[in-house]
Structure formats: C-alpha cells, structure tokens
Write a protein that holds these residues in place. Structure first.
Motif, PDB file in Angstrom:
ATOM      1  N   ASN A 152       0.852  -1.185   0.000  1.00 12.35           N
ATOM      2  CA  ASN A 152       0.000   0.000   0.000  1.00 12.35           C
ATOM      3  C   ASN A 152       0.891   1.239   0.000  1.00 12.35           C
ATOM      4  O   ASN A 152       1.631   1.468   0.960  1.00 12.35           O
ATOM      5  CB  ASN A 152      -0.904  -0.019   1.238  1.00 12.35           C
ATOM      6  CG  ASN A 152      -2.061   0.956   1.125  1.00 12.35           C
ATOM      7  OD1 ASN A 152      -2.191   1.649   0.137  1.00 12.35           O
ATOM      8  ND2 ASN A 152      -2.908   0.995   2.141  1.00 12.35           N
ATOM      9  N   SER A 153       0.834   2.019  -1.045  1.00 11.23           N
ATOM     10  CA  SER A 153       1.752   3.154  -1.177  1.00 11.23           C
ATOM     11  C   SER A 153       0.989   4.402  -1.626  1.00 11.23           C
ATOM     12  O   SER A 153       0.086   4.318  -2.465  1.00 11.23           O
ATOM     13  CB  SER A 153       2.848   2.836  -2.197  1.00 11.23           C
ATOM     14  OG  SER A 153       3.680   3.948  -2.420  1.00 11.23           O
ATOM     15  N   PHE A 154       1.378   5.537  -1.044  1.00 14.95           N
ATOM     16  CA  PHE A 154       0.782   6.820  -1.426  1.00 14.95           C
ATOM     17  C   PHE A 154       1.900   7.806  -1.688  1.00 14.95           C
ATOM     18  O   PHE A 154       2.769   8.017  -0.836  1.00 14.95           O
ATOM     19  CB  PHE A 154      -0.140   7.328  -0.317  1.00 14.95           C
ATOM     20  CG  PHE A 154      -0.779   8.649  -0.610  1.00 14.95           C
ATOM     21  CD1 PHE A 154      -1.488   8.857  -1.783  1.00 14.95           C
ATOM     22  CD2 PHE A 154      -0.688   9.698   0.290  1.00 14.95           C
ATOM     23  CE1 PHE A 154      -2.092  10.078  -2.068  1.00 14.95           C
ATOM     24  CE2 PHE A 154      -1.288  10.926   0.025  1.00 14.95           C
ATOM     25  CZ  PHE A 154      -1.992  11.106  -1.161  1.00 14.95           C
ATOM     26  N   ASP A 155       1.887   8.394  -2.881  1.00 11.05           N
ATOM     27  CA  ASP A 155       2.933   9.328  -3.297  1.00 11.05           C
ATOM     28  C   ASP A 155       2.343  10.679  -3.649  1.00 11.05           C
ATOM     29  O   ASP A 155       1.304  10.756  -4.304  1.00 11.05           O
ATOM     30  CB  ASP A 155       3.685   8.805  -4.523  1.00 11.05           C
ATOM     31  CG  ASP A 155       4.407   7.494  -4.257  1.00 11.05           C
ATOM     32  OD1 ASP A 155       3.730   6.440  -4.291  1.00 11.05           O
ATOM     33  OD2 ASP A 155       5.621   7.530  -4.036  1.00 11.05           O
ATOM     34  N   VAL A 156       3.055  11.735  -3.243  1.00  4.34           N
ATOM     35  CA  VAL A 156       2.683  13.098  -3.596  1.00  4.34           C
ATOM     36  C   VAL A 156       3.928  13.795  -4.145  1.00  4.34           C
ATOM     37  O   VAL A 156       4.983  13.769  -3.505  1.00  4.34           O
ATOM     38  CB  VAL A 156       2.151  13.885  -2.384  1.00  4.34           C
ATOM     39  CG1 VAL A 156       1.805  15.319  -2.789  1.00  4.34           C
ATOM     40  CG2 VAL A 156       0.938  13.193  -1.778  1.00  4.34           C
ATOM     41  N   SER A 157       3.805  14.384  -5.314  1.00  2.37           N
ATOM     42  CA  SER A 157       4.933  15.152  -5.860  1.00  2.37           C
ATOM     43  C   SER A 157       4.427  16.485  -6.394  1.00  2.37           C
ATOM     44  O   SER A 157       3.350  16.572  -6.982  1.00  2.37           O
ATOM     45  CB  SER A 157       5.660  14.376  -6.966  1.00  2.37           C
ATOM     46  OG  SER A 157       4.840  14.225  -8.100  1.00  2.37           O
ATOM     47  N   VAL A 158       5.230  17.518  -6.159  1.00  4.64           N
ATOM     48  CA  VAL A 158       4.904  18.877  -6.592  1.00  4.64           C
ATOM     49  C   VAL A 158       6.136  19.477  -7.249  1.00  4.64           C
ATOM     50  O   VAL A 158       7.232  19.441  -6.675  1.00  4.64           O
ATOM     51  CB  VAL A 158       4.475  19.763  -5.399  1.00  4.64           C
ATOM     52  CG1 VAL A 158       4.169  21.187  -5.878  1.00  4.64           C
ATOM     53  CG2 VAL A 158       3.265  19.172  -4.674  1.00  4.64           C
TER      54      VAL A 158
END
Length: 240
Positions: free
Chosen positions: A215-221
């Motif tokens: 289970n993985s959650f990624d945020v990139s800006v």
C-alpha cells in the motif's frame, strides 16, 4: 533642560528612527532575495568559445575539480560547516543530490555552462567557490549567480497513510482520501501565501494497493518560477 539638549535628543531620535527604517528595508530586501533563491543557486560560466568541441567531444563537466563530480559529499560538508559557523541550523542533505552539473547553451556569440546548487544560497555557493576554486580554462571565465527557477518536492508513505510534504509555504498534510481538487487548492494556497502571488506548479497524486498487501501513497509537486512549464514536457529548460 536647555533648548540645545532638546534639539540634541531630537536629532538622536531621528537618527535612530532612520536607522530602524534602513534596517527594516535591508531585512525586507534580504528576505526577498532569500525567497528568490528558495530552490537554490545556479552558477553560470560564460565562455567566448565552446569548451568541448568535435572531433574529440567530451562533457565539459569532466574538466571540473573532482569535488563537483565525484566528491559532492565534501562540498555538502563544507557548506554545512560554514552554515553552522554563522548560526544557520539548516543543513544540506547529501542524499538529495544537491549539486547538478548542466550542459551548454549558446547565447548569441557566447556559450553558457552552469552548475545548480539545490537549496543553497548565493552565500553557500561563495563558500564552495572559495574552498574548491575552478581551475584551468574555467579560472578566468566570467561568472554569474542566478536563482534556480524550479523546485521539486516529493513525499511517500509505505502504508498508504497521509503524508506531510515540505513546501515553500510550510509543511502540508495530504491524505489519500482527499479529492484531487482539494489537494490542488491546498498546494496552491500554500505557495500563494509564501510567494504572495499565483505560481505555476505540477501536482501528482498516486495511490497504489496490491493484492499482496503493498500500500503506497505518493505526492509530488514541481513549482515553476519562470515559463519553463510550457516547454520540454514540463521539465525545466536552460536559461536563454
């Protein structure tokens, strides 16, 4: 109290007030300068000739002192020691690959070469240049310090939970349960509060869950302070 004493006190107070105003303006200018270099500092070298030419074409970066290519940790250590000496507790992380050597761009009849020092200020770059001076054909080239025009921020959780991503306007918590528009508005507000204006940015959210339980959650800006978001598929481009 004599009239001369009163005049003397008035002059002193006026001088103190003027000093406070000047100091305030200087601090504001320093803060504005710091914000323009929020993503880092680009060292630009200008040459009247191309430094690497056919038929024996090779990468110009190979001609730099060893530290810039193969011992970046030494540069980071030097910058961190200088920061600590002047009371700055913010440390550069060598695992973030903070030194990036660019290519070459023809600008009129000149050639520009650059090195990006991510999250480093002009003062940090001056420390680097003094500790590891450019030699050989680089030693006499004109140099210029420019702000790095884009910044990349990324955070990941390995259990699918919310992440806290550090943006210029402060730490922002993004949850996988948030609607994309809500996350976009949160990032937009964070950046607008910091820069005092709307800025362009890319936002990517990725939530993955496998049958095996991963289970993985990624945020990139990616934030742009110039118009490079219009070019090259969103990747930053060289200065022209």
């Amino acid at each position: 109290m004599s009239i001369f004493s009163i005049r003397g006190i008035s002059v002193l107070l006026a001088a103190l007030l003027l000093g406070l105003v000047i100091s305030g303006r200087a601090l504001a200018q320093d803060e504005a300068a710091d914000r323009s270099f929020i993503f880092g500092t680009r060292l630009v070298l200008t040459s009247s000739t191309q430094l690497s030419q056919p038929p024996n074409y090779n990468w110009w970066g190979d001609k730099l002192p060893m530290e810039y290519n193969y011992a970046v940790g030494t540069i980071v250590k030097t910058v961190n020691e200088a920061r600590s000496a002047r009371g700055d507790e913010r440390m550069i992380q060598y695992r973030d690959y903070p030194v990036s050597i660019g290519g070459d761009v023809q600008n009129g009849d000149k050639w520009e070469y650059w090195i990006d020092f991510m999250k480093m200020s002009p003062a940090d770059v001056q420390v680097v240049m003094e500790a590891f001076p450019l030699t050989g054909e680089f030693s006499d080239l004109p140099t210029e310090l420019r702000p790095v025009s884009s910044g990349y921020f990324w955070k990941n959780s390995q259990d699918g939970s919310a992440v806290s991503i550090d943006l210029p306007g402060g730490t922002l918590e993004v949850s996988p349960s948030m609607a994309f528009e809500d996350a976009w508005q949160a990032v937009n507000g964070n950046l607008k509060d910091y820069f005092g204006m709307d800025v362009k940015f890319d936002l990517y959210l990725s939530h993955s869950r496998t049958a095996g339980g991963y289970n993985s959650f990624d945020v990139s800006v990616t934030v742009y302070m110039d118009d490079s978001w219009q070019n090259n598929g969103g990747y930053p481009v060289e200065y022209d």
